[in-house]
Design an enzyme around this catalytic site. Structure first.
Site, PDB file in Angstrom:
ATOM      1  N   MET A 101     -12.031  -5.752   4.232  1.00 12.75           N
ATOM      2  CA  MET A 101     -11.296  -4.869   5.141  1.00 12.75           C
ATOM      3  C   MET A 101     -11.080  -5.571   6.473  1.00 12.75           C
ATOM      4  O   MET A 101     -12.036  -5.991   7.121  1.00 12.75           O
ATOM      5  CB  MET A 101     -12.056  -3.560   5.373  1.00 12.75           C
ATOM      6  CG  MET A 101     -12.126  -2.621   4.168  1.00 12.75           C
ATOM      7  SD  MET A 101     -10.525  -2.231   3.427  1.00 12.75           S
ATOM      8  CE  MET A 101      -9.645  -1.493   4.797  1.00 12.75           C
ATOM      9  N   PHE A 153      -7.034   4.590   7.883  1.00 12.54           N
ATOM     10  CA  PHE A 153      -5.659   4.773   8.349  1.00 12.54           C
ATOM     11  C   PHE A 153      -4.838   3.504   8.145  1.00 12.54           C
ATOM     12  O   PHE A 153      -5.366   2.403   8.258  1.00 12.54           O
ATOM     13  CB  PHE A 153      -5.640   5.133   9.844  1.00 12.54           C
ATOM     14  CG  PHE A 153      -6.474   6.345  10.159  1.00 12.54           C
ATOM     15  CD1 PHE A 153      -5.930   7.628  10.056  1.00 12.54           C
ATOM     16  CD2 PHE A 153      -7.808   6.216  10.517  1.00 12.54           C
ATOM     17  CE1 PHE A 153      -6.706   8.757  10.315  1.00 12.54           C
ATOM     18  CE2 PHE A 153      -8.599   7.340  10.773  1.00 12.54           C
ATOM     19  CZ  PHE A 153      -8.039   8.605  10.674  1.00 12.54           C
ATOM     20  N   GLY A 154      -3.539   3.719   7.914  1.00 14.41           N
ATOM     21  CA  GLY A 154      -2.613   2.600   7.916  1.00 14.41           C
ATOM     22  C   GLY A 154      -2.186   2.316   9.345  1.00 14.41           C
ATOM     23  O   GLY A 154      -2.490   3.091  10.265  1.00 14.41           O
ATOM     24  N   HIS A 182      -1.095  -1.020  -4.421  1.00 14.64           N
ATOM     25  CA  HIS A 182      -2.393  -0.734  -3.800  1.00 14.64           C
ATOM     26  C   HIS A 182      -2.447   0.768  -3.498  1.00 14.64           C
ATOM     27  O   HIS A 182      -1.584   1.311  -2.803  1.00 14.64           O
ATOM     28  CB  HIS A 182      -2.562  -1.557  -2.518  1.00 14.64           C
ATOM     29  CG  HIS A 182      -3.913  -1.409  -1.894  1.00 14.64           C
ATOM     30  ND1 HIS A 182      -5.025  -2.089  -2.349  1.00 14.64           N
ATOM     31  CD2 HIS A 182      -4.338  -0.638  -0.862  1.00 14.64           C
ATOM     32  CE1 HIS A 182      -6.075  -1.752  -1.608  1.00 14.64           C
ATOM     33  NE2 HIS A 182      -5.691  -0.873  -0.705  1.00 14.64           N
ATOM     34  N   ASP A 240      -4.694   3.879  -2.054  1.00 13.84           N
ATOM     35  CA  ASP A 240      -5.832   4.224  -1.196  1.00 13.84           C
ATOM     36  C   ASP A 240      -6.268   5.667  -1.411  1.00 13.84           C
ATOM     37  O   ASP A 240      -5.519   6.595  -1.096  1.00 13.84           O
ATOM     38  CB  ASP A 240      -5.427   4.050   0.274  1.00 13.84           C
ATOM     39  CG  ASP A 240      -5.251   2.592   0.645  1.00 13.84           C
ATOM     40  OD1 ASP A 240      -6.196   1.809   0.438  1.00 13.84           O
ATOM     41  OD2 ASP A 240      -4.163   2.230   1.151  1.00 13.84           O
ATOM     42  N   MET A 261     -12.125   4.960  -1.086  1.00 14.99           N
ATOM     43  CA  MET A 261     -12.864   5.140   0.175  1.00 14.99           C
ATOM     44  C   MET A 261     -13.520   6.512   0.090  1.00 14.99           C
ATOM     45  O   MET A 261     -13.138   7.458   0.782  1.00 14.99           O
ATOM     46  CB  MET A 261     -11.899   5.030   1.362  1.00 14.99           C
ATOM     47  CG  MET A 261     -11.486   3.591   1.624  1.00 14.99           C
ATOM     48  SD  MET A 261      -9.961   3.469   2.573  1.00 14.99           S
ATOM     49  CE  MET A 261      -8.789   3.533   1.228  1.00 14.99           C
ATOM     50  N   ASP A 312      -7.179  -6.480   3.347  1.00 10.47           N
ATOM     51  CA  ASP A 312      -6.523  -5.180   3.481  1.00 10.47           C
ATOM     52  C   ASP A 312      -6.611  -4.653   4.913  1.00 10.47           C
ATOM     53  O   ASP A 312      -7.701  -4.403   5.417  1.00 10.47           O
ATOM     54  CB  ASP A 312      -7.221  -4.204   2.511  1.00 10.47           C
ATOM     55  CG  ASP A 312      -6.584  -2.833   2.484  1.00 10.47           C
ATOM     56  OD1 ASP A 312      -5.495  -2.650   3.049  1.00 10.47           O
ATOM     57  OD2 ASP A 312      -7.198  -1.929   1.873  1.00 10.47           O
ATOM     58  N   SER A 332       0.842  -1.202   0.000  1.00 13.18           N
ATOM     59  CA  SER A 332       0.000   0.000   0.000  1.00 13.18           C
ATOM     60  C   SER A 332       0.873   1.247   0.000  1.00 13.18           C
ATOM     61  O   SER A 332       1.627   1.495   0.937  1.00 13.18           O
ATOM     62  CB  SER A 332      -0.909  -0.001   1.233  1.00 13.18           C
ATOM     63  OG  SER A 332      -1.536   1.263   1.317  1.00 13.18           O
ATOM     64  N   HIS A 350      -8.224   1.564  -4.486  1.00 10.40           N
ATOM     65  CA  HIS A 350      -9.237   1.337  -3.444  1.00 10.40           C
ATOM     66  C   HIS A 350      -9.875   2.681  -3.103  1.00 10.40           C
ATOM     67  O   HIS A 350      -9.244   3.515  -2.461  1.00 10.40           O
ATOM     68  CB  HIS A 350      -8.528   0.715  -2.230  1.00 10.40           C
ATOM     69  CG  HIS A 350      -9.385   0.521  -1.024  1.00 10.40           C
ATOM     70  ND1 HIS A 350      -8.833   0.258   0.220  1.00 10.40           N
ATOM     71  CD2 HIS A 350     -10.734   0.540  -0.844  1.00 10.40           C
ATOM     72  CE1 HIS A 350      -9.812   0.123   1.104  1.00 10.40           C
ATOM     73  NE2 HIS A 350     -10.972   0.300   0.485  1.00 10.40           N
ATOM     74  N   MET A 385      -8.874   8.452  -0.230  1.00 10.38           N
ATOM     75  CA  MET A 385      -9.809   8.779   0.868  1.00 10.38           C
ATOM     76  C   MET A 385     -10.280  10.218   0.736  1.00 10.38           C
ATOM     77  O   MET A 385      -9.476  11.104   0.441  1.00 10.38           O
ATOM     78  CB  MET A 385      -9.104   8.643   2.210  1.00 10.38           C
ATOM     79  CG  MET A 385      -8.442   7.299   2.431  1.00 10.38           C
ATOM     80  SD  MET A 385      -7.610   7.280   4.026  1.00 10.38           S
ATOM     81  CE  MET A 385      -6.817   5.674   3.947  1.00 10.38           C
ATOM     82  N   GLY A 424      -3.587  -4.283   8.433  1.00 10.91           N
ATOM     83  CA  GLY A 424      -2.935  -5.011   9.518  1.00 10.91           C
ATOM     84  C   GLY A 424      -2.339  -6.340   9.105  1.00 10.91           C
ATOM     85  O   GLY A 424      -2.131  -7.222   9.954  1.00 10.91           O
TER      86      GLY A 424
HETATM   87  C1  DX5 Z   1      -6.776   1.475   5.203  1.00  7.46           C
HETATM   88  C2  DX5 Z   1      -6.250   1.212   3.816  1.00  7.46           C
HETATM   89  C3  DX5 Z   1      -5.174   0.209   3.776  1.00  7.46           C
HETATM   90  C4  DX5 Z   1      -3.924   0.603   4.496  1.00  7.46           C
HETATM   91  C5  DX5 Z   1      -3.230  -0.665   4.957  1.00  7.46           C
HETATM   92  O1  DX5 Z   1      -7.875   2.290   5.116  1.00  7.46           O
HETATM   93  O2  DX5 Z   1      -7.294   0.762   2.990  1.00  7.46           O
HETATM   94  O3  DX5 Z   1      -4.865  -0.152   2.427  1.00  7.46           O
HETATM   95  O4  DX5 Z   1      -3.054   1.371   3.707  1.00  7.46           O
HETATM   96  O5  DX5 Z   1      -2.178  -0.324   5.771  1.00  7.46           O
HETATM   97  P1  DX5 Z   1      -1.587  -1.326   6.873  1.00  7.46           P
HETATM   98  O6  DX5 Z   1      -1.039  -2.493   6.106  1.00  7.46           O
HETATM   99  O7  DX5 Z   1      -0.532  -0.485   7.520  1.00  7.46           O
HETATM  100  O8  DX5 Z   1      -2.703  -1.696   7.786  1.00  7.46           O
HETATM  101 ZN    ZN Z   2      -6.724  -0.084   0.982  1.00  7.09          ZN
END
Ligand code: DX5
Ligand code: ZN
Length: 222
Positions: free
Chosen positions: A138, A144-145, A34, A36, A69, A176, A9, A67, A38, A178
């Protein structure tokens, strides 16, 4: 031979050194980028938008797994196709007319994905599963990552895999949030095809080596 995929990501990349991090993924064993997106409305965070995606697309040599969001994703389908998205995933929770949205994504030549929040049952996709190229399960609440993995995901992936088989669908399952070396093997054993990894890859001492290890972990004979 299995071919389970790893999709780092870009959200966890160093944006001051974005080209360097993109080249790292290009030269690694990773399969997809990947991305993201948002909007600060569907999720309580704003990531990046079209200009950054354009910059990523300029250097990326692997498929772009986008992705969304965002609310009202239909408004931007054509634009994401023009920017080079290969797979476009919308959230189930953001689409009133999901079937129509999926057809619109495919009409633009992209693979159509549906993302499910942790609280949304996989059963919600029963009537549309044959139209979906990829389900993005998810395993954290999106936004958030770096969050911790929700254990109930294993059960969801298992039930989704059963549904896909029962319906004779060709849908891929992507997980996706953690993802680490602690849950990756069990996720693919349960039925996942693609694992997204942000922090686990980019916060590692040696990201390409981490990708390599994750990739071999998920492709071990079960
Ligand atoms: C969260 C994102 C994920 C995120 C994953 O909303 O959709 O793609 O970047 O990050 P990690 O692997 O750190 O959980
Ligand atoms: Zn994602």
């Amino acid at each position: 031979m299995t071919n389970k995929r790893i999709a780092p990501s870009v959200l966890a990349a160093d944006f001051g050194n974005l080209q360097r991090d993109i080249e790292m993924i290009n030269n690694s064993e990773a399969d997809w980028f990947h991305i993201d997106i948002m909007d600060g409305v569907f999720v309580p965070n704003i990531s990046y938008g079209m200009p950054v995606l354009q910059a990523i697309a300029k250097h990326a040599k692997k498929p772009l797994d986008v992705h969304l969001m965002i609310v009202e994703p239909d408004r931007y389908i054509k634009e994401f196709a023009a920017l080079g998205a290969d797979i476009l995933s919308v959230h189930y929770e953001a689409c009133t007319h999901l079937h129509r949205t999926l057809q619109a994504i495919k009409k633009e030549g992209m693979k159509a994905g549906v993302a499910l929040n942790p609280h949304s049952s996989v059963d919600l996709l029963e009537d549309v599963i044959n139209d979906i190229d990829l389900v993005l399960v998810m395993s954290v609440n999106p936004g958030f990552g770096g969050q911790s993995f929700i254990e109930n995901t294993f059960e969801k992936v298992k039930r989704l895999r059963e549904m896909i088989e029962r319906k004779g669908a060709a849908t891929m399952i992507e997980v996706d949030g953690g993802v680490t070396d602690k849950n990756a093997a069990k996720l693919v054993a349960t039925g996942a095809d693609v694992l997204v990894a942000g922090s686990f890859v980019f916060k590692a001492q040696d990201p390409p080596q981490t990708i390599k290890e994750l990739k071999s972990l998920v492709n071990k004979e079960q």
